[in-house]
Design a protein around this motif. Structure first.
Motif, PDB file in Angstrom:
ATOM      1  N   ASP A 180       0.358  -1.075   0.202  1.00  0.00           N
ATOM      2  CA  ASP A 180       0.002  -0.173  -0.017  1.00  0.00           C
ATOM      3  C   ASP A 180       0.927   1.085   0.402  1.00  0.00           C
ATOM      4  O   ASP A 180       1.912   1.550  -0.066  1.00  0.00           O
ATOM      5  CB  ASP A 180      -1.009  -0.052   1.042  1.00  0.00           C
ATOM      6  CG  ASP A 180      -0.484   0.018   2.758  1.00  0.00           C
ATOM      7  OD1 ASP A 180       0.970   0.101   2.389  1.00  0.00           O
ATOM      8  OD2 ASP A 180      -0.872   0.280   3.320  1.00  0.00           O
ATOM      9  N   THR A 181       0.142   2.709  -0.221  1.00  0.00           N
ATOM     10  CA  THR A 181       1.444   3.311  -0.127  1.00  0.00           C
ATOM     11  C   THR A 181       1.897   3.733   1.263  1.00  0.00           C
ATOM     12  O   THR A 181       3.498   4.125   0.879  1.00  0.00           O
ATOM     13  CB  THR A 181      -0.186   4.913  -0.379  1.00  0.00           C
ATOM     14  OG1 THR A 181      -1.161   4.649  -1.003  1.00  0.00           O
ATOM     15  CG2 THR A 181       1.003   5.710  -0.587  1.00  0.00           C
ATOM     16  N   ILE A 182       1.731   3.339   2.319  1.00  0.00           N
ATOM     17  CA  ILE A 182       2.789   3.761   3.618  1.00  0.00           C
ATOM     18  C   ILE A 182       3.244   2.888   2.806  1.00  0.00           C
ATOM     19  O   ILE A 182       5.166   3.070   3.213  1.00  0.00           O
ATOM     20  CB  ILE A 182       1.779   3.913   4.716  1.00  0.00           C
ATOM     21  CG1 ILE A 182       0.855   5.101   5.149  1.00  0.00           C
ATOM     22  CG2 ILE A 182       2.672   3.461   6.065  1.00  0.00           C
ATOM     23  CD1 ILE A 182       1.637   6.073   5.071  1.00  0.00           C
ATOM     24  N   ASP A 183       3.160   1.586   2.890  1.00  0.00           N
ATOM     25  CA  ASP A 183       4.085   0.464   2.480  1.00  0.00           C
ATOM     26  C   ASP A 183       4.923   0.749   1.823  1.00  0.00           C
ATOM     27  O   ASP A 183       6.359   0.781   1.730  1.00  0.00           O
ATOM     28  CB  ASP A 183       3.913  -0.528   2.632  1.00  0.00           C
ATOM     29  CG  ASP A 183       4.592  -1.975   2.304  1.00  0.00           C
ATOM     30  OD1 ASP A 183       5.846  -2.154   3.236  1.00  0.00           O
ATOM     31  OD2 ASP A 183       4.717  -2.637   1.586  1.00  0.00           O
ATOM     32  N   ARG A 184       5.136   1.513   0.402  1.00  0.00           N
ATOM     33  CA  ARG A 184       5.427   0.897  -0.891  1.00  0.00           C
ATOM     34  C   ARG A 184       6.764   2.488  -0.588  1.00  0.00           C
ATOM     35  O   ARG A 184       7.715   2.933  -0.403  1.00  0.00           O
ATOM     36  CB  ARG A 184       5.299   2.084  -1.734  1.00  0.00           C
ATOM     37  CG  ARG A 184       4.741   0.690  -2.142  1.00  0.00           C
ATOM     38  CD  ARG A 184       3.598   1.214  -3.655  1.00  0.00           C
ATOM     39  NE  ARG A 184       3.897   1.909  -4.488  1.00  0.00           N
ATOM     40  CZ  ARG A 184       3.726   1.478  -5.554  1.00  0.00           C
ATOM     41  NH1 ARG A 184       2.887   1.184  -6.356  1.00  0.00           N
ATOM     42  NH2 ARG A 184       5.138   1.693  -6.712  1.00  0.00           N
ATOM     43  N   HIS A 185       5.894   3.882   0.740  1.00  0.00           N
ATOM     44  CA  HIS A 185       6.964   5.388   0.076  1.00  0.00           C
ATOM     45  C   HIS A 185       7.051   5.762   1.351  1.00  0.00           C
ATOM     46  O   HIS A 185       8.408   6.536   1.738  1.00  0.00           O
ATOM     47  CB  HIS A 185       5.908   6.404  -0.570  1.00  0.00           C
ATOM     48  CG  HIS A 185       4.878   6.039  -1.436  1.00  0.00           C
ATOM     49  ND1 HIS A 185       6.369   6.589  -2.771  1.00  0.00           N
ATOM     50  CD2 HIS A 185       4.023   5.623  -2.164  1.00  0.00           C
ATOM     51  CE1 HIS A 185       5.518   6.393  -4.029  1.00  0.00           C
ATOM     52  NE2 HIS A 185       4.183   5.347  -3.603  1.00  0.00           N
ATOM     53  N   ALA A 186       6.835   5.280   3.004  1.00  0.00           N
ATOM     54  CA  ALA A 186       7.305   5.138   3.697  1.00  0.00           C
ATOM     55  C   ALA A 186       8.069   4.543   4.192  1.00  0.00           C
ATOM     56  O   ALA A 186       9.393   4.221   5.063  1.00  0.00           O
ATOM     57  CB  ALA A 186       6.156   5.431   4.863  1.00  0.00           C
ATOM     58  N   ILE A 187       7.952   2.643   4.710  1.00  0.00           N
ATOM     59  CA  ILE A 187       7.987   2.073   5.680  1.00  0.00           C
ATOM     60  C   ILE A 187       9.587   1.139   4.688  1.00  0.00           C
ATOM     61  O   ILE A 187      10.148   1.355   5.501  1.00  0.00           O
ATOM     62  CB  ILE A 187       7.694   0.996   5.227  1.00  0.00           C
ATOM     63  CG1 ILE A 187       6.192   1.549   7.023  1.00  0.00           C
ATOM     64  CG2 ILE A 187       7.993   0.120   6.452  1.00  0.00           C
ATOM     65  CD1 ILE A 187       5.082   0.305   7.102  1.00  0.00           C
ATOM     66  N   ALA A 188       9.275   1.239   3.361  1.00  0.00           N
ATOM     67  CA  ALA A 188      10.427   0.888   2.447  1.00  0.00           C
ATOM     68  C   ALA A 188      11.460   1.637   2.808  1.00  0.00           C
ATOM     69  O   ALA A 188      12.755   1.145   2.236  1.00  0.00           O
ATOM     70  CB  ALA A 188       9.839  -0.172   0.928  1.00  0.00           C
ATOM     71  N   GLN A 189      11.515   3.193   2.768  1.00  0.00           N
ATOM     72  CA  GLN A 189      12.219   3.582   2.606  1.00  0.00           C
ATOM     73  C   GLN A 189      12.808   4.749   4.172  1.00  0.00           C
ATOM     74  O   GLN A 189      13.476   5.335   4.593  1.00  0.00           O
ATOM     75  CB  GLN A 189      11.863   5.398   2.152  1.00  0.00           C
ATOM     76  CG  GLN A 189      10.554   4.919   0.729  1.00  0.00           C
ATOM     77  CD  GLN A 189      11.876   4.212  -0.734  1.00  0.00           C
ATOM     78  OE1 GLN A 189      13.054   4.847  -0.563  1.00  0.00           O
ATOM     79  NE2 GLN A 189      11.404   3.288  -1.256  1.00  0.00           N
TER      80      GLN A 189
END
Length: 229
Positions: A180-189
Protein backbone atom coordinates in the motif's frame (compact mmCIF):
# COMPACT_ATOMS: atom_id res chain seq x y z
CA UNK A 1 4.16 15.45 2.96
CA UNK A 2 0.41 14.97 3.07
CA UNK A 3 -1.08 12.22 0.91
CA UNK A 4 -4.71 11.55 0.02
CA UNK A 5 -5.20 8.23 -1.74
CA UNK A 6 -8.97 8.50 -2.11
CA UNK A 7 -9.47 12.19 -2.77
CA UNK A 8 -12.17 12.07 -5.47
CA UNK A 9 -14.96 9.99 -6.99
CA UNK A 10 -14.09 10.95 -10.58
CA UNK A 11 -14.24 8.21 -13.20
CA UNK A 12 -11.94 9.21 -16.11
CA UNK A 13 -13.45 9.27 -19.60
CA UNK A 14 -11.27 6.40 -20.78
CA UNK A 15 -13.07 4.09 -18.32
CA UNK A 16 -16.39 3.16 -19.96
CA UNK A 17 -16.92 6.75 -21.07
CA UNK A 18 -16.60 8.00 -17.50
CA UNK A 19 -19.19 5.67 -15.98
CA UNK A 20 -18.91 2.47 -13.94
CA UNK A 21 -22.65 1.86 -13.94
CA UNK A 22 -22.92 2.82 -10.27
CA UNK A 23 -25.83 4.97 -9.13
CA UNK A 24 -24.97 8.61 -8.29
CA UNK A 25 -26.00 8.05 -4.66
CA UNK A 26 -23.49 5.23 -4.36
CA UNK A 27 -20.78 7.23 -6.13
CA UNK A 28 -21.25 9.84 -3.40
CA UNK A 29 -20.60 7.24 -0.70
CA UNK A 30 -17.36 6.10 0.85
CA UNK A 31 -17.16 3.20 -1.59
CA UNK A 32 -16.09 5.60 -4.34
CA UNK A 33 -13.78 7.92 -2.37
CA UNK A 34 -13.07 9.25 1.12
CA UNK A 35 -15.56 12.09 1.63
CA UNK A 36 -13.95 15.15 3.20
CA UNK A 37 -10.41 13.80 3.04
CA UNK A 38 -9.29 16.01 0.15
CA UNK A 39 -10.28 19.23 1.91
CA UNK A 40 -8.57 18.16 5.12
CA UNK A 41 -5.44 17.17 3.19
CA UNK A 42 -5.14 20.49 1.38
CA UNK A 43 -5.75 22.52 4.53
CA UNK A 44 -3.36 20.38 6.59
CA UNK A 45 -0.58 20.69 4.01
CA UNK A 46 -1.06 24.46 3.98
CA UNK A 47 -0.97 24.63 7.78
CA UNK A 48 2.21 22.54 7.88
CA UNK A 49 3.72 24.46 4.95
CA UNK A 50 4.35 21.22 3.11
CA UNK A 51 3.26 19.64 -0.17
CA UNK A 52 0.25 17.43 -0.76
CA UNK A 53 -0.36 14.70 -3.34
CA UNK A 54 -4.01 13.83 -4.04
CA UNK A 55 -5.44 11.20 -6.37
CA UNK A 56 -7.61 12.32 -9.31
CA UNK A 57 -9.60 9.12 -9.85
CA UNK A 58 -12.11 7.09 -7.87
CA UNK A 59 -10.93 4.16 -5.79
CA UNK A 60 -13.51 2.12 -7.76
CA UNK A 61 -11.52 2.70 -10.94
CA UNK A 62 -8.41 1.29 -9.28
CA UNK A 63 -7.37 1.63 -5.66
CA UNK A 64 -4.03 3.43 -5.28
CA UNK A 65 -3.81 2.28 -1.68
CA UNK A 66 -3.34 -1.32 -2.79
CA UNK A 67 -0.32 -3.15 -4.12
CA UNK A 68 -0.31 -3.95 -7.81
CA UNK A 69 -0.97 -7.65 -7.14
CA UNK A 70 -3.64 -7.11 -4.47
CA UNK A 71 -6.89 -8.96 -5.34
CA UNK A 72 -8.92 -5.96 -4.10
CA UNK A 73 -7.17 -3.55 -6.48
CA UNK A 74 -10.27 -3.28 -8.68
CA UNK A 75 -13.38 -4.04 -6.65
CA UNK A 76 -16.42 -5.73 -8.17
CA UNK A 77 -18.51 -5.57 -4.99
CA UNK A 78 -18.09 -3.01 -2.21
CA UNK A 79 -20.21 -2.62 0.92
CA UNK A 80 -23.23 -4.21 -0.72
CA UNK A 81 -22.93 -2.36 -4.05
CA UNK A 82 -22.11 -4.18 -7.28
CA UNK A 83 -19.72 -2.30 -9.59
CA UNK A 84 -20.97 -3.20 -13.10
CA UNK A 85 -18.09 -1.49 -14.90
CA UNK A 86 -15.61 -3.71 -13.07
CA UNK A 87 -17.33 -7.06 -13.55
CA UNK A 88 -15.27 -9.37 -15.72
CA UNK A 89 -12.71 -6.65 -16.41
CA UNK A 90 -10.13 -7.78 -18.94
CA UNK A 91 -6.43 -7.86 -18.25
CA UNK A 92 -6.00 -5.22 -20.96
CA UNK A 93 -8.43 -2.79 -19.33
CA UNK A 94 -6.97 -3.41 -15.88
CA UNK A 95 -3.48 -2.71 -17.26
CA UNK A 96 -4.72 0.54 -18.81
CA UNK A 97 -6.07 1.73 -15.46
CA UNK A 98 -2.77 0.77 -13.85
CA UNK A 99 -0.79 2.70 -16.49
CA UNK A 100 -2.91 5.84 -16.52
CA UNK A 101 -3.96 6.14 -12.88
CA UNK A 102 -2.25 3.94 -10.31
CA UNK A 103 1.36 4.22 -11.44
CA UNK A 104 1.35 7.99 -12.16
CA UNK A 105 -0.01 8.64 -8.66
CA UNK A 106 2.76 6.65 -7.05
CA UNK A 107 5.37 8.14 -9.37
CA UNK A 108 4.32 11.62 -8.25
CA UNK A 109 4.70 10.67 -4.59
CA UNK A 110 8.07 9.00 -5.16
CA UNK A 111 9.41 11.95 -7.13
CA UNK A 112 8.31 14.54 -4.57
CA UNK A 113 9.57 12.52 -1.61
CA UNK A 114 12.95 11.99 -3.25
CA UNK A 115 13.41 15.75 -3.55
CA UNK A 116 12.93 16.33 0.18
CA UNK A 117 15.63 15.72 2.79
CA UNK A 118 13.68 13.75 5.38
CA UNK A 119 9.96 13.79 4.62
CA UNK A 120 7.40 12.77 7.20
CA UNK A 121 4.55 11.00 5.40
CA UNK A 122 1.05 11.78 6.69
CA UNK A 123 -1.75 10.00 4.86
CA UNK A 124 -5.30 11.28 5.32
CA UNK A 125 -8.34 9.05 4.93
CA UNK A 126 -11.93 9.11 6.11
CA UNK A 127 -14.23 6.33 7.26
CA UNK A 128 -17.96 5.91 7.25
CA UNK A 129 -19.76 6.01 10.63
CA UNK A 130 -21.36 2.64 9.91
CA UNK A 131 -20.99 -0.03 7.25
CA UNK A 132 -24.17 -1.73 6.08
CA UNK A 133 -25.20 -4.41 8.55
CA UNK A 134 -22.40 -3.52 10.95
CA UNK A 135 -22.42 -1.75 14.35
CA UNK A 136 -21.79 2.01 14.53
CA UNK A 137 -18.21 3.17 14.85
CA UNK A 138 -17.71 5.39 17.91
CA UNK A 139 -14.29 6.86 17.10
CA UNK A 140 -13.90 10.37 15.72
CA UNK A 141 -10.37 9.65 14.59
CA UNK A 142 -8.27 6.56 14.02
CA UNK A 143 -4.50 6.25 13.79
CA UNK A 144 -3.28 3.40 11.61
CA UNK A 145 0.17 1.86 11.44
CA UNK A 146 2.09 -1.29 10.61
CA UNK A 147 5.43 -2.22 12.13
CA UNK A 148 6.74 1.35 12.21
CA UNK A 149 5.13 2.92 15.29
CA UNK A 150 7.64 5.71 15.90
CA UNK A 151 5.12 8.42 15.13
CA UNK A 152 1.82 6.55 15.40
CA UNK A 153 2.05 5.53 19.05
CA UNK A 154 3.01 8.97 20.38
CA UNK A 155 0.31 10.52 18.20
CA UNK A 156 -2.33 8.15 19.59
CA UNK A 157 -1.30 9.09 23.13
CA UNK A 158 -1.45 12.79 22.28
CA UNK A 159 -4.86 12.56 20.64
CA UNK A 160 -6.19 10.43 23.50
CA UNK A 161 -5.32 13.29 25.85
CA UNK A 162 -7.93 15.42 24.08
CA UNK A 163 -11.00 15.21 26.38
CA UNK A 164 -13.56 15.19 23.56
CA UNK A 165 -11.99 12.54 21.33
CA UNK A 166 -12.44 8.79 21.08
CA UNK A 167 -9.34 7.55 19.28
CA UNK A 168 -9.11 4.30 17.36
CA UNK A 169 -5.79 2.47 17.78
CA UNK A 170 -5.46 0.74 14.39
CA UNK A 171 -9.24 1.12 14.07
CA UNK A 172 -11.57 1.02 12.22
CA UNK A 173 -8.96 -0.74 10.08
CA UNK A 174 -5.49 -2.07 10.66
CA UNK A 175 -2.61 -0.26 9.03
CA UNK A 176 -0.91 -3.19 7.36
CA UNK A 177 -1.49 -3.81 3.67
CA UNK A 178 1.58 -5.08 1.82
CA UNK A 179 2.33 -2.79 -1.09
CA UNK A 180 0.00 0.00 0.00
CA UNK A 181 0.97 3.67 -0.13
CA UNK A 182 2.58 3.84 3.31
CA UNK A 183 4.37 0.54 2.75
CA UNK A 184 5.82 1.69 -0.58
CA UNK A 185 6.75 5.28 0.17
CA UNK A 186 7.38 5.35 3.91
CA UNK A 187 8.14 1.98 5.48
CA UNK A 188 10.30 0.69 2.62
CA UNK A 189 12.21 3.99 2.68
CA UNK A 190 12.47 4.19 6.51
CA UNK A 191 10.54 7.46 6.52
CA UNK A 192 8.48 8.57 9.48
CA UNK A 193 4.83 8.00 8.75
CA UNK A 194 1.30 7.84 10.03
CA UNK A 195 -2.13 7.26 8.52
CA UNK A 196 -4.97 9.29 10.04
CA UNK A 197 -8.61 8.28 9.52
CA UNK A 198 -11.35 10.82 10.27
CA UNK A 199 -15.03 9.90 10.55
CA UNK A 200 -16.57 11.38 7.46
CA UNK A 201 -19.69 12.82 9.11
CA UNK A 202 -17.33 15.17 10.99
CA UNK A 203 -15.68 16.57 7.84
CA UNK A 204 -18.65 17.07 5.54
CA UNK A 205 -18.23 20.82 5.02
CA UNK A 206 -15.21 22.94 4.05
CA UNK A 207 -15.42 24.65 7.44
CA UNK A 208 -15.25 21.29 9.24
CA UNK A 209 -12.35 20.19 7.06
CA UNK A 210 -10.40 23.36 7.81
CA UNK A 211 -11.16 23.04 11.52
CA UNK A 212 -9.82 19.48 11.69
CA UNK A 213 -6.71 20.46 9.74
CA UNK A 214 -6.15 23.39 12.11
CA UNK A 215 -6.52 21.02 15.04
CA UNK A 216 -4.27 18.29 13.69
CA UNK A 217 -1.40 20.47 12.45
CA UNK A 218 -0.14 21.66 15.87
CA UNK A 219 -0.73 18.22 17.38
CA UNK A 220 1.46 16.63 14.72
CA UNK A 221 4.13 19.30 15.10
CA UNK A 222 4.06 19.00 18.89
CA UNK A 223 4.28 15.20 18.76
CA UNK A 224 7.28 15.31 16.47
CA UNK A 225 9.01 17.86 18.70
CA UNK A 226 8.33 15.95 21.92
CA UNK A 227 9.56 12.64 20.60
CA UNK A 228 12.67 14.11 19.01
CA UNK A 229 11.78 12.45 15.71
Amino acid sequence: MVLCDHATNIVPDFVNGGCLGVAPADMARHIAFDPGAAGVSRALAAALEGPAVLSRFSRLVIDPNRGEDDPTLIMQLYDGTIIPGNRGISDLNAAERMRLCHRPYHAAIADLAARRAAPVIVSIHSFTPQLRGRPPRPWQVGVLYAEDTRLAHPLIARLAAEPDLSVGDNRPYTGHLPGDTIDRHAIAQHRLNVLIELRNDLIETPAQQRAWAARLAPILTETLARTGL
